[in-house]
Design a protein around this motif. Structure first.
Motif, PDB file in Angstrom:
ATOM      1  N   PRO A 146      -4.125   8.850 -11.885  1.00  0.00           N
ATOM      2  CA  PRO A 146      -5.251   8.100 -11.300  1.00  0.00           C
ATOM      3  C   PRO A 146      -6.259   7.744 -12.388  1.00  0.00           C
ATOM      4  CG  PRO A 146      -4.793  10.126 -10.071  1.00  0.00           C
ATOM      5  CD  PRO A 146      -4.011  10.214 -11.342  1.00  0.00           C
ATOM      6  N   TRP A 147      -7.021   6.685 -12.119  1.00  0.00           N
ATOM      7  CA  TRP A 147      -8.151   6.282 -12.966  1.00  0.00           C
ATOM      8  C   TRP A 147      -7.733   5.588 -14.249  1.00  0.00           C
ATOM      9  CZ3 TRP A 147     -12.998   5.633 -11.629  1.00  0.00           C
ATOM     10  CH2 TRP A 147     -13.987   5.521 -12.608  1.00  0.00           C
TER      11      TRP A 147
ATOM     12  N   GLU B 143     -11.460  16.076  -4.497  1.00  0.00           N
ATOM     13  CA  GLU B 143     -12.590  16.467  -5.336  1.00  0.00           C
ATOM     14  C   GLU B 143     -13.018  15.385  -6.316  1.00  0.00           C
ATOM     15  OE1 GLU B 143     -13.284  20.686  -7.104  1.00  0.00           O
ATOM     16  OE2 GLU B 143     -12.173  19.562  -8.626  1.00  0.00           O
ATOM     17  N   SER B 144     -12.056  14.794  -7.029  1.00  0.00           N
ATOM     18  CA  SER B 144     -12.411  13.773  -8.019  1.00  0.00           C
ATOM     19  C   SER B 144     -12.990  12.531  -7.349  1.00  0.00           C
ATOM     20  CB  SER B 144     -11.188  13.397  -8.859  1.00  0.00           C
ATOM     21  OG  SER B 144     -10.764  14.485  -9.641  1.00  0.00           O
ATOM     22  N   HIS B 145     -12.394  12.132  -6.235  1.00  0.00           N
ATOM     23  CA  HIS B 145     -12.921  10.973  -5.517  1.00  0.00           C
ATOM     24  C   HIS B 145     -14.329  11.244  -5.009  1.00  0.00           C
ATOM     25  CE1 HIS B 145     -13.592   8.297  -2.051  1.00  0.00           C
ATOM     26  NE2 HIS B 145     -12.992   7.410  -2.812  1.00  0.00           N
ATOM     27  N   ASP B 146     -14.568  12.424  -4.481  1.00  0.00           N
ATOM     28  CA  ASP B 146     -15.909  12.771  -4.011  1.00  0.00           C
ATOM     29  C   ASP B 146     -16.934  12.646  -5.129  1.00  0.00           C
ATOM     30  OD1 ASP B 146     -14.921  13.295  -1.502  1.00  0.00           O
ATOM     31  OD2 ASP B 146     -14.969  15.480  -1.714  1.00  0.00           O
ATOM     32  N   ALA B 147     -16.542  13.086  -6.337  1.00  0.00           N
ATOM     33  CA  ALA B 147     -17.466  13.062  -7.465  1.00  0.00           C
ATOM     34  C   ALA B 147     -17.780  11.650  -7.922  1.00  0.00           C
ATOM     35  CB  ALA B 147     -16.876  13.865  -8.628  1.00  0.00           C
ATOM     36  N   LEU B 148     -16.785  10.784  -7.945  1.00  0.00           N
ATOM     37  CA  LEU B 148     -16.963   9.439  -8.497  1.00  0.00           C
ATOM     38  C   LEU B 148     -17.359   8.394  -7.463  1.00  0.00           C
ATOM     39  CD1 LEU B 148     -16.516   8.561 -11.508  1.00  0.00           C
ATOM     40  CD2 LEU B 148     -15.574  10.805 -10.933  1.00  0.00           C
TER      41      LEU B 148
ATOM     42  N   VAL C  74      -9.821   2.493 -11.557  1.00  0.00           N
ATOM     43  CA  VAL C  74     -10.781   2.562 -10.454  1.00  0.00           C
ATOM     44  C   VAL C  74     -10.343   3.574  -9.390  1.00  0.00           C
ATOM     45  CG1 VAL C  74     -11.956   1.283  -8.603  1.00  0.00           C
ATOM     46  CG2 VAL C  74     -11.527   0.154 -10.809  1.00  0.00           C
ATOM     47  N   TRP C  75      -9.044   3.683  -9.136  1.00  0.00           N
ATOM     48  CA  TRP C  75      -8.536   4.492  -8.028  1.00  0.00           C
ATOM     49  C   TRP C  75      -8.510   5.980  -8.334  1.00  0.00           C
ATOM     50  CZ3 TRP C  75      -3.981   7.497  -7.437  1.00  0.00           C
ATOM     51  CH2 TRP C  75      -3.727   7.910  -6.124  1.00  0.00           C
ATOM     52  N   LEU C  76      -8.976   6.755  -7.373  1.00  0.00           N
ATOM     53  CA  LEU C  76      -8.822   8.208  -7.362  1.00  0.00           C
ATOM     54  C   LEU C  76      -8.388   8.605  -5.960  1.00  0.00           C
ATOM     55  CD1 LEU C  76     -12.055   9.189  -9.307  1.00  0.00           C
ATOM     56  CD2 LEU C  76      -9.717   9.586 -10.111  1.00  0.00           C
ATOM     57  N   PRO C  77      -7.447   9.533  -5.838  1.00  0.00           N
ATOM     58  CA  PRO C  77      -7.003   9.926  -4.498  1.00  0.00           C
ATOM     59  C   PRO C  77      -8.100  10.691  -3.772  1.00  0.00           C
ATOM     60  CG  PRO C  77      -6.095  11.408  -6.144  1.00  0.00           C
ATOM     61  CD  PRO C  77      -6.779  10.304  -6.907  1.00  0.00           C
ATOM     62  N   PRO C  78      -8.096  10.674  -2.449  1.00  0.00           N
ATOM     63  CA  PRO C  78      -9.082  11.454  -1.696  1.00  0.00           C
ATOM     64  C   PRO C  78      -9.060  12.909  -2.149  1.00  0.00           C
ATOM     65  CG  PRO C  78      -7.836  10.022  -0.231  1.00  0.00           C
ATOM     66  CD  PRO C  78      -7.160   9.942  -1.572  1.00  0.00           C
TER      67      PRO C  78
ATOM     68  N   TRP D 102       0.834  -1.193   0.000  1.00  0.00           N
ATOM     69  CA  TRP D 102       0.000   0.000   0.000  1.00  0.00           C
ATOM     70  C   TRP D 102       0.873   1.250   0.000  1.00  0.00           C
ATOM     71  CZ3 TRP D 102      -4.816  -0.386  -1.397  1.00  0.00           C
ATOM     72  CH2 TRP D 102      -5.412  -1.637  -1.300  1.00  0.00           C
ATOM     73  N   ILE D 103       0.557   2.141  -0.926  1.00  0.00           N
ATOM     74  CA  ILE D 103       1.348   3.345  -1.137  1.00  0.00           C
ATOM     75  C   ILE D 103       0.444   4.560  -0.946  1.00  0.00           C
ATOM     76  CG2 ILE D 103       2.750   4.622  -2.814  1.00  0.00           C
ATOM     77  CD1 ILE D 103       3.440   1.911  -4.063  1.00  0.00           C
ATOM     78  N   ALA D 104       0.927   5.532  -0.205  1.00  0.00           N
ATOM     79  CA  ALA D 104       0.137   6.721   0.103  1.00  0.00           C
ATOM     80  C   ALA D 104      -0.201   7.500  -1.165  1.00  0.00           C
ATOM     81  CB  ALA D 104       0.900   7.615   1.076  1.00  0.00           C
ATOM     82  N   PRO D 105      -1.371   8.119  -1.212  1.00  0.00           N
ATOM     83  CA  PRO D 105      -1.768   8.865  -2.416  1.00  0.00           C
ATOM     84  C   PRO D 105      -0.748   9.904  -2.855  1.00  0.00           C
ATOM     85  CG  PRO D 105      -3.624   8.636  -0.920  1.00  0.00           C
ATOM     86  CD  PRO D 105      -2.435   8.113  -0.191  1.00  0.00           C
ATOM     87  N   ASP D 106      -0.163  10.634  -1.909  1.00  0.00           N
ATOM     88  CA  ASP D 106       0.805  11.672  -2.284  1.00  0.00           C
ATOM     89  C   ASP D 106       2.003  11.079  -3.007  1.00  0.00           C
ATOM     90  OD1 ASP D 106      -0.839  13.538  -1.178  1.00  0.00           O
ATOM     91  OD2 ASP D 106       0.348  13.838   0.644  1.00  0.00           O
TER      92      ASP D 106
END
Length: 328
Positions: free
Chosen positions: A254-255, A266-271, A260-264, A241-245
């Motif tokens: 991402p994506w 705005e984009s993650h909130d939307a999807l 499938v993955w988006l970092p925490p 596991w690797i941190a988003p930053d």
């Protein structure tokens, strides 16, 4: 019930066709005939992208209780088909997308959210405008009988983009696997078969209007998804596991490169954080992630492969970039 599927041989259309057949419905598909159709299905041929209505000649006769349209191109193609069928079909279910909402999409967005500007008469434009224009075309022809199925991320067997298949293939190869975190990151998606079942139920009941079609946020997590891939493939893969930053600092997209993955944010909130209580109240039930992953792996194991549409790039992370991310 008599069902007409515009498309019907690829991912979502295939799931709709197979679900309807399992229910004993009479199924007709209309498409260009590039792929085979299941036994028991009536096939009508035509190219709805052809100029004017000439490509729709095969649809000039016949009556149906439900039409399901999965078109993703020019809204004018939806307009022409919906107009032609309005007097001979009970309801028109258009498989749209949550991309029709204006950006940014806040966490908890519902079907009342602001929408992109679009026209039902447009030729092919951007994806969001194509889908919103298709919605407007369906409503113009069918009014309250138009069911707008605004899908989010769609997974399952026969996926024609390759997001889950890429993860399964990568994990099946084993070894150290770069897993984008955090591990408990909530995900939203819908299995194409659950989308199909809900859509047929809703159309048969006469529901109309927009419904966001995706699981509740947190139906699974990034950790559960990838750990399930390890389990069903029987792989010796080890998830690191690797941190988003750290992922973003490595220049990884991402994506697309990490499907499938988006970092925490705005984009993650939307999807992955939308409110889908309306669809849930109307009967949406989502199968466990284990079933979606296992069935997709079985499809791949038996020789299935994503059939990418022309012009769409394959998803996934190049081995050399993964090695750099892992520090190797």
């Amino acid at each position: 019930m008599r069902l007409l599927v515009l498309g019907g041989t690829e991912f979502v259309g295939r799931a709709v066709t197979e679900e309807a057949l399992a229910r004993g419905w009479q199924v007709t598909v209309f498409n260009r005939g590039r792929h085979g159709v299941p036994d028991g299905v009536e096939a009508l041929r035509g190219d709805r992208a052809a100029a004017g209505e000439g490509g729709l000649a095969a649809l000039e006769r016949g009556t149906w209780d439900v039409v399901v349209d999965t078109w993703s191109g020019a809204p004018s193609a939806v307009r022409d088909a919906a107009r032609l069928l309005a007097g001979r079909a009970g309801s028109y279910a258009y498989v749209s997308s949550r991309s029709v909402y204006s950006w940014p999409q806040a966490a908890g967005l519902t079907e009342d959210g602001p929408l992109v500007d679009a026209s039902p008469d447009a030729g092919e434009v951007e994806y969001a405008q194509d889908k919103r224009g298709g919605e407007l075309a369906a409503v113009a022809a069918f009014g309250e009988r138009a069911l707008l199925v605004r899908a989010g991320l769609i997974l399952g067997p026969y996926e024609n983009i390759g997001r889950l298949p890429w993860w399964l293939g990568r994990i099946a190869r084993g070894g150290l696997v770069a897993a984008p975190g955090p591990r408990d990151l909530p995900l939203q998606y819908v299995d194409a078969r659950d989308l199909a079942g809900w859509t047929l139920d809703a159309a048969a009941r006469g529901l109309g209007g927009p419904y966001d079609m995706v699981s509740p946020s947190g139906h699974t997590t990034m950790g559960e998804l990838l750990e399930t891939c390890v389990r069903v493939t029987g792989s010796d893969a080890e998830l690191r596991w690797i941190a988003p930053d750290a992922v973003l600092a490595a220049g990884i997209e991402p994506w697309t490169e990490l499907p499938v993955w988006l970092p925490p944010g705005e984009s993650h909130d939307a999807l992955h954080r939308s409110d889908v209580s309306k669809a849930a109240s109307a009967g949406l039930r989502c199968r466990p992630v284990t079933e979606t992953v296992a069935d997709t792996w079985e499809w791949l194991r038996l020789g299935g492969q994503p059939r990418l549409r022309p012009g769409r790039a394959a998803v996934g992370l190049a081995p050399e970039k993964e090695a750099l991310l892992l520090g190797g």
